[in-house]
Write a protein that holds these residues in place. Structure first.
Motif, PDB file in Angstrom:
ATOM      1  N   ILE A 146       8.329 -10.808 -16.443  1.00 30.60           N
ATOM      2  CA  ILE A 146       8.438 -12.021 -15.771  1.00 30.60           C
ATOM      3  C   ILE A 146       9.651 -12.635 -16.359  1.00 30.60           C
ATOM      4  O   ILE A 146       9.743 -12.532 -17.294  1.00 30.60           O
ATOM      5  N   LEU A 147      10.603 -12.416 -15.601  1.00 31.20           N
ATOM      6  CA  LEU A 147      12.778 -12.593 -15.855  1.00 31.20           C
ATOM      7  C   LEU A 147      11.946 -14.275 -17.279  1.00 31.20           C
ATOM      8  O   LEU A 147      11.037 -15.118 -17.160  1.00 31.20           O
ATOM      9  N   PRO A 148      12.221 -13.702 -18.190  1.00 31.16           N
ATOM     10  CA  PRO A 148      12.296 -14.646 -19.397  1.00 31.16           C
ATOM     11  C   PRO A 148      13.477 -16.468 -19.867  1.00 31.16           C
ATOM     12  O   PRO A 148      14.392 -16.130 -20.508  1.00 31.16           O
ATOM     13  N   THR A 149      13.133 -16.418 -18.350  1.00 28.98           N
ATOM     14  CA  THR A 149      14.014 -18.105 -18.356  1.00 28.98           C
ATOM     15  C   THR A 149      13.630 -19.293 -18.486  1.00 28.98           C
ATOM     16  O   THR A 149      14.105 -20.484 -19.290  1.00 28.98           O
ATOM     17  N   TYR A 150      11.736 -18.603 -18.924  1.00 26.01           N
ATOM     18  CA  TYR A 150      11.456 -20.124 -19.328  1.00 26.01           C
ATOM     19  C   TYR A 150      10.819 -19.695 -21.250  1.00 26.01           C
ATOM     20  O   TYR A 150      10.461 -19.165 -21.473  1.00 26.01           O
ATOM     21  N   SER A 151      11.822 -21.402 -21.835  1.00 22.53           N
ATOM     22  CA  SER A 151      10.669 -21.111 -23.461  1.00 22.53           C
ATOM     23  C   SER A 151       8.997 -21.542 -23.295  1.00 22.53           C
ATOM     24  O   SER A 151       8.724 -22.793 -23.358  1.00 22.53           O
ATOM     25  N   ARG A 152       8.418 -20.946 -23.050  1.00 20.90           N
ATOM     26  CA  ARG A 152       6.734 -21.263 -23.114  1.00 20.90           C
ATOM     27  C   ARG A 152       6.121 -21.601 -24.046  1.00 20.90           C
ATOM     28  O   ARG A 152       6.033 -21.229 -24.738  1.00 20.90           O
ATOM     29  N   ALA A 153       5.198 -22.864 -23.343  1.00 24.00           N
ATOM     30  CA  ALA A 153       4.167 -23.142 -25.450  1.00 24.00           C
ATOM     31  C   ALA A 153       2.896 -21.911 -25.439  1.00 24.00           C
ATOM     32  O   ALA A 153       2.762 -21.477 -24.056  1.00 24.00           O
ATOM     33  N   PRO A 154       2.477 -21.749 -26.364  1.00 25.27           N
ATOM     34  CA  PRO A 154       1.171 -20.719 -26.211  1.00 25.27           C
ATOM     35  C   PRO A 154      -0.228 -21.470 -26.156  1.00 25.27           C
ATOM     36  O   PRO A 154      -1.157 -21.150 -26.319  1.00 25.27           O
ATOM     37  N   MET A 155      -0.400 -21.199 -23.830  1.00 26.58           N
ATOM     38  CA  MET A 155      -1.424 -22.406 -24.121  1.00 26.58           C
ATOM     39  C   MET A 155      -1.683 -21.210 -21.924  1.00 26.58           C
ATOM     40  O   MET A 155      -0.283 -21.464 -21.509  1.00 26.58           O
TER      41      MET A 155
END
Length: 391
Positions: free
Chosen positions: A5-14
Motif C-alpha cells: 500500500i503506497l505509504p502516503t498515510y501515517s496510520r494509527a495502530p488500530m
C-alpha cells in the motif's frame, strides 16, 4: 522495500473490523467511541439500518450502468437536493475533490460562454482545504499541500483568512469567483462569521462574480442546518458536497443555480461512476433522514449539550485545552498541549478524534449520537487529558 500500500498515510495502530452506530470494534475486540465518523462521513453512524437496507436492496437489483443511460435513483436524489436547497441542478461525483474540479471548471466555463474568457481567477483563503487533486491543492495553495507537485494549476489568488481589505483589493476584471468553506475543517474548525458570509454574498453581487461554497465537510446537517450557509441566510451560486451525503458510501455532488451552470452542456464534463445506482440509493436514504426539520432540531439540541460538556472539559484541564470553537456537531478543541498527543492519549481511552491545523482536535461525531454516548465521550476525553497533563 516499499509497502504494497503506497505509504502516503501515517496510520494509527488500530484495525477496525465492525461498526455499530457511534462505535467501532477493533480486531482484538476493543470498542472505540468514534468522534471522527470517518472525518465527517458517517453522518448517521456505522451500519445504519436505513442505509444498509437501501444499499442491499439496490445491490440486489442493479449496481452500475454508467451515465450513458437514465438512472432513476440519481434523478430521485437530484430532486431531493434541489427541493431542499438553492440549487436548480446537480452533478454527481464520487468525492469532494472531484466536486472541486467541477466547481472550478463550471465557474471558468460560465465566464468563457459569457464572452469573458480572461475571467479565470478564483480567490481562496489561507487554511483552506479543497481536496488533493491538481485544482484542489492549487486552490489551497499551502506549502504542505503543494510542495513537490509543481507546476501548479494557475488562476488562484490566495488571501489571508479574514482579511476584508485584501479581499476588496484582490477583485479585478479577471476575477471569476470566490471559493470558501463556511467552516474550515482541516484548517482547524474555523467558522466564517454569518455577517462575513453575508458580506461575501453582497460583494459577489456588487462585483458580478460567482460565490462557490465548499460544504464537503460542514454540509449535510453537520452544523445543525442542512447546509452551513443557511445560518447566514444566503445562497451560493455553486456548492461542493460530499462526505456526509453518502453516509459512508463514496458520493459527492456539485449543486448550482441555472445561471452558474449554464456553460456546462453535453460533453463538457462526465464521470464513469458518479451518481451510480448504489451511491444514489444510499444518498436518497441519507437525505430522507437529514433533511427532516425534527432531525435537525435534535442535532442542534445534542450539539448544545456537547458544547456545554466540552466547555466544562476545557475548564477542568486548562493545561491541555485552551477553548472550544465550531458549529453544531463540527467542533474543535484548541489545545495548549500538542494536539496529536491528545489524539494518541484518546486511543488509550478508546475514543477517536481527528487532528487539524492550528493545534486543534476535531470532534465530528455521528449526527445521531446519543446523549449518553456524548457524556461517555467527554469522560474519556477527560481521562485522556489527565494522561497528557501528567506526562
Amino acid at each position: 522495500m516499499i509497502p504494497t500500500i503506497l505509504p502516503t498515510y501515517s496510520r494509527a495502530p488500530m484495525s477496525f473490523v465492525k461498526g455499530e452506530g457511534s462505535w467501532l470494534v477493533e480486531a482484538d475486540g476493543r470498542r472505540f467511541l468514534d468522534l471522527g465518523a470517518g472525518i465527517a462521513v458517517n453522518a448517521l453512524g456505522h451500519a445504519n439500518p436505513a442505509l444498509v437496507d437501501a444499499l442491499t436492496e439496490q445491490a440486489g437489483a442493479l449496481w452500475h450502468t454508467s451515465n450513458l443511460y437514465q438512472i432513476p435513483k440519481q434523478q430521485e436524489l437530484a430532486d431531493l437536493l434541489t427541493e431542499h436547497t438553492f440549487a436548480y441542478t446537480v452533478f454527481f461525483t464520487n468525492s469532494g475533490t472531484e466536486s472541486c474540479e467541477l466547481a472550478v471548471k463550471m465557474a471558468r466555463k460560465f465566464w468563457f460562454d459569457k464572452g469573458s474568457p480572461e475571467r479565470t481567477e478564483i480567490i481562496t483563503f489561507s487554511g483552506s482545504f479543497h481536496g488533493r487533486s491538481s485544482a484542489g491543492i492549487a486552490a489551497a495553495g499551502s506549502e504542505k499541500m503543494t510542495k513537490g507537485f509543481g507546476p501548479l494549476l494557475p488562476g488562484f489568488v490566495h488571501l489571508e483568512f479574514g482579511d476584508h481589505d485584501a479581499l476588496e483589493a484582490a477583485i479585478t476584471a479577471n476575477t471569476a469567483a470566490i471559493l470558501i468553506e463556511p467552516v474550515q475543517g482541516e484548517g482547524g474548525i474555523r467558522p466564517v462569521p454569518d455577517q462575513c458570509l453575508k458580506g461575501l454574498r453582497e460583494l459577489c453581487d456588487e462585483k458580478g462574480i460567482l460565490l462557490i461554497l465548499d460544504e464537503v465537510q460542514c454540509g449535510v446537517g453537520r452544523t445543525g442546518k442542512l447546509f452551513a450557509h443557511e445560518w447566514a441566510g444566503i445562497e451560493p451560486d455553486i456548492m461542493m458536497v460530499a462526505k456526509g451525503i453518502g453516509g459512508g458510501f463514496p458520493l459527492g455532488a456539485v449543486l448550482a443555480t441555472e445561471n452558474a451552470a449554464s456553460g456546462m452542456t453535453a460533453g463538457t464534463h462526465g464521470s464513469t461512476y458518479g451518481g451510480n445506482p448504489l451511491g444514489c440509493a444510499v444518498g436518497c436514504a441519507v437525505m430522507k433522514v437529514v433533511a427532516d426539520p425534527e432531525f435537525l432540531a435534535d442535532v442542534n439540541r445534542r450539539a448544545g449539550l456537547l458544547r456545554q460538556k466540552l466547555e466544562g472539559l476545557v475548564a477542568s484541564n486548562p493545561d491541555v485545552f485552551e477553548g472550544v470553537r465550531g458549529s453544531g456537531m463540527m467542533l474543535g478543541l484548541l489545545c495548549r498541549a500538542t494536539n496529536t498527543d491528545v489524539v494518541a492519549a484518546g486511543y488509550a481511552e478508546q475514543v477517536l478524534t481527528v487532528p487539524a491545523a492550528d493545534n486543534v482536535i476535531r470532534l465530528l461525531p455521528p449526527l445521531n449520537i446519543s446523549d449518553e454516548e456524548l457524556a461517555e465521550a467527554v469522560s474519556r476525553l477527560d481521562a485522556a487529558a489527565k494522561t497528557v497533563a501528567a506526562a
